[in-house]
Scaffold this active site. Sequence first.
Site, PDB file in Angstrom:
ATOM      1  N   ARG A   1      49.531  81.358  -5.762  1.00  8.32           N
ATOM      2  CA  ARG A   1      48.615  82.259  -5.071  1.00  8.32           C
ATOM      3  C   ARG A   1      48.005  81.603  -3.844  1.00  8.32           C
ATOM      4  NH1 ARG A   1      45.886  83.617 -10.690  1.00  8.32           N
ATOM      5  NH2 ARG A   1      46.650  81.494 -10.890  1.00  8.32           N
TER       6      ARG A   1
ATOM      7  N   LYS B   1      40.694  78.178 -24.740  1.00 10.03           N
ATOM      8  CA  LYS B   1      39.702  79.258 -24.762  1.00 10.03           C
ATOM      9  C   LYS B   1      40.227  80.410 -25.618  1.00 10.03           C
ATOM     10  CE  LYS B   1      41.831  80.132 -20.425  1.00 10.03           C
ATOM     11  NZ  LYS B   1      41.870  80.377 -19.079  1.00 10.03           N
TER      12      LYS B   1
ATOM     13  N   SER C   1      43.971  86.822 -14.270  1.00  8.90           N
ATOM     14  CA  SER C   1      43.534  87.487 -15.504  1.00  8.90           C
ATOM     15  C   SER C   1      42.061  87.200 -15.766  1.00  8.90           C
ATOM     16  CB  SER C   1      44.365  87.004 -16.692  1.00  8.90           C
ATOM     17  OG  SER C   1      45.716  87.277 -16.485  1.00  8.90           O
TER      18      SER C   1
ATOM     19  N   HIS D   1      51.170  89.355 -11.786  1.00 12.01           N
ATOM     20  CA  HIS D   1      52.232  88.852 -12.670  1.00 12.01           C
ATOM     21  C   HIS D   1      53.465  89.764 -12.598  1.00 12.01           C
ATOM     22  CE1 HIS D   1      48.776  87.186 -15.360  1.00 12.01           C
ATOM     23  NE2 HIS D   1      49.345  86.139 -14.781  1.00 12.01           N
TER      24      HIS D   1
HETATM   25  P1  ADP Z   1      46.089  83.505 -14.739  1.00  7.79           P
HETATM   26  O1  ADP Z   1      45.288  83.537 -16.001  1.00  7.79           O
HETATM   27  O2  ADP Z   1      45.522  82.598 -13.685  1.00  7.79           O
HETATM   28  O3  ADP Z   1      46.439  84.859 -14.208  1.00  7.79           O
HETATM   29  P2  ADP Z   1      48.607  82.761 -16.103  1.00  7.79           P
HETATM   30  O4  ADP Z   1      48.679  81.501 -16.874  1.00  7.79           O
HETATM   31  O5  ADP Z   1      48.639  83.997 -16.910  1.00  7.79           O
HETATM   32  O6  ADP Z   1      47.378  82.724 -15.101  1.00  7.79           O
HETATM   33  O7  ADP Z   1      49.737  82.803 -14.980  1.00  7.79           O
HETATM   34  C1  ADP Z   1      51.087  82.512 -15.171  1.00  7.79           C
HETATM   35  C2  ADP Z   1      51.737  82.259 -13.828  1.00  7.79           C
HETATM   36  O8  ADP Z   1      51.578  83.392 -12.982  1.00  7.79           O
HETATM   37  C3  ADP Z   1      51.180  81.077 -13.034  1.00  7.79           C
HETATM   38  O9  ADP Z   1      52.247  80.454 -12.349  1.00  7.79           O
HETATM   39  C4  ADP Z   1      50.244  81.725 -12.050  1.00  7.79           C
HETATM   40  O10 ADP Z   1      50.085  80.944 -10.878  1.00  7.79           O
HETATM   41  C5  ADP Z   1      50.998  83.006 -11.746  1.00  7.79           C
HETATM   42  N1  ADP Z   1      50.130  84.067 -11.261  1.00  7.79           N
HETATM   43  C6  ADP Z   1      49.016  84.550 -11.842  1.00  7.79           C
HETATM   44  N2  ADP Z   1      48.455  85.530 -11.101  1.00  7.79           N
HETATM   45  C7  ADP Z   1      49.250  85.658  -9.993  1.00  7.79           C
HETATM   46  C8  ADP Z   1      49.192  86.479  -8.813  1.00  7.79           C
HETATM   47  N3  ADP Z   1      48.194  87.324  -8.617  1.00  7.79           N
HETATM   48  N4  ADP Z   1      50.165  86.329  -7.889  1.00  7.79           N
HETATM   49  C9  ADP Z   1      51.154  85.425  -8.082  1.00  7.79           C
HETATM   50  N5  ADP Z   1      51.266  84.610  -9.152  1.00  7.79           N
HETATM   51  C10 ADP Z   1      50.320  84.724 -10.106  1.00  7.79           C
END
Ligand code: ADP
Length: 159
Positions: A90, A41, A128, A17
């Site tokens: 990703r 969740k 996450s 992120h």
């Molecule tokens: P997650 O729980 O899957 O990490 P979030 O809802 O917190 O997802 O993610 C917010 C945004 O950040 C989404 O567009 C997600 O695709 C992107 N994202 C999450 N992890 C990564 C990563 N490792 N690399 C690039 N983008 C990411």
Amino acid sequence: MRIAIYPGSFDPVTLGHLNIIERAAATVDKLIVGVLENQNKSPLFTAAERVEMIGLVTKDIPNVEARAFNGLTIDFARQCKAQLIVRGLRAITDFEYELQMAQTNRILAPEVDTVFFTTELKYAYLSSSTVKEVAHFGGNFECFLPSLVAQRVHDKLKK
Ligand code: ADP
């Protein structure tokens, strides 16, 4: 002024992120990281805790701020007067869902565009939920998180 929002659950914010935040912030005047409160969740961290952690790990990027939000992403974009929604991609598996969301949002709010940043390869498999699973079973998760966030996860799991 070019304003973008980067919405997500960020439970907790990972290095993947943070990489998207840094790169997106460099392309706009202001980047507002939107922390979604109403998850189905039960989250590990409250929205306020997630907002605080994002604030701390981005304290050296002056045009980034974090805010909690509820409801539709496009309503949050409008509240923030944002022209752009930033999302991270990703893998192909992210693509279908993201395309669907972007197209729906474009119909609901034609004045707001969605832009995608592709992940840095080393973070391609980072999410996450994976981090929480590794942490829950006692694995080494620190390498996936900013150190301050890793410490907060340790503290939370001790409770
Ligand atoms: P997650 O729980 O899957 O990490 P979030 O809802 O917190 O997802 O993610 C917010 C945004 O950040 C989404 O567009 C997600 O695709 C992107 N994202 C999450 N992890 C990564 C990563 N490792 N690399 C690039 N983008 C990411």
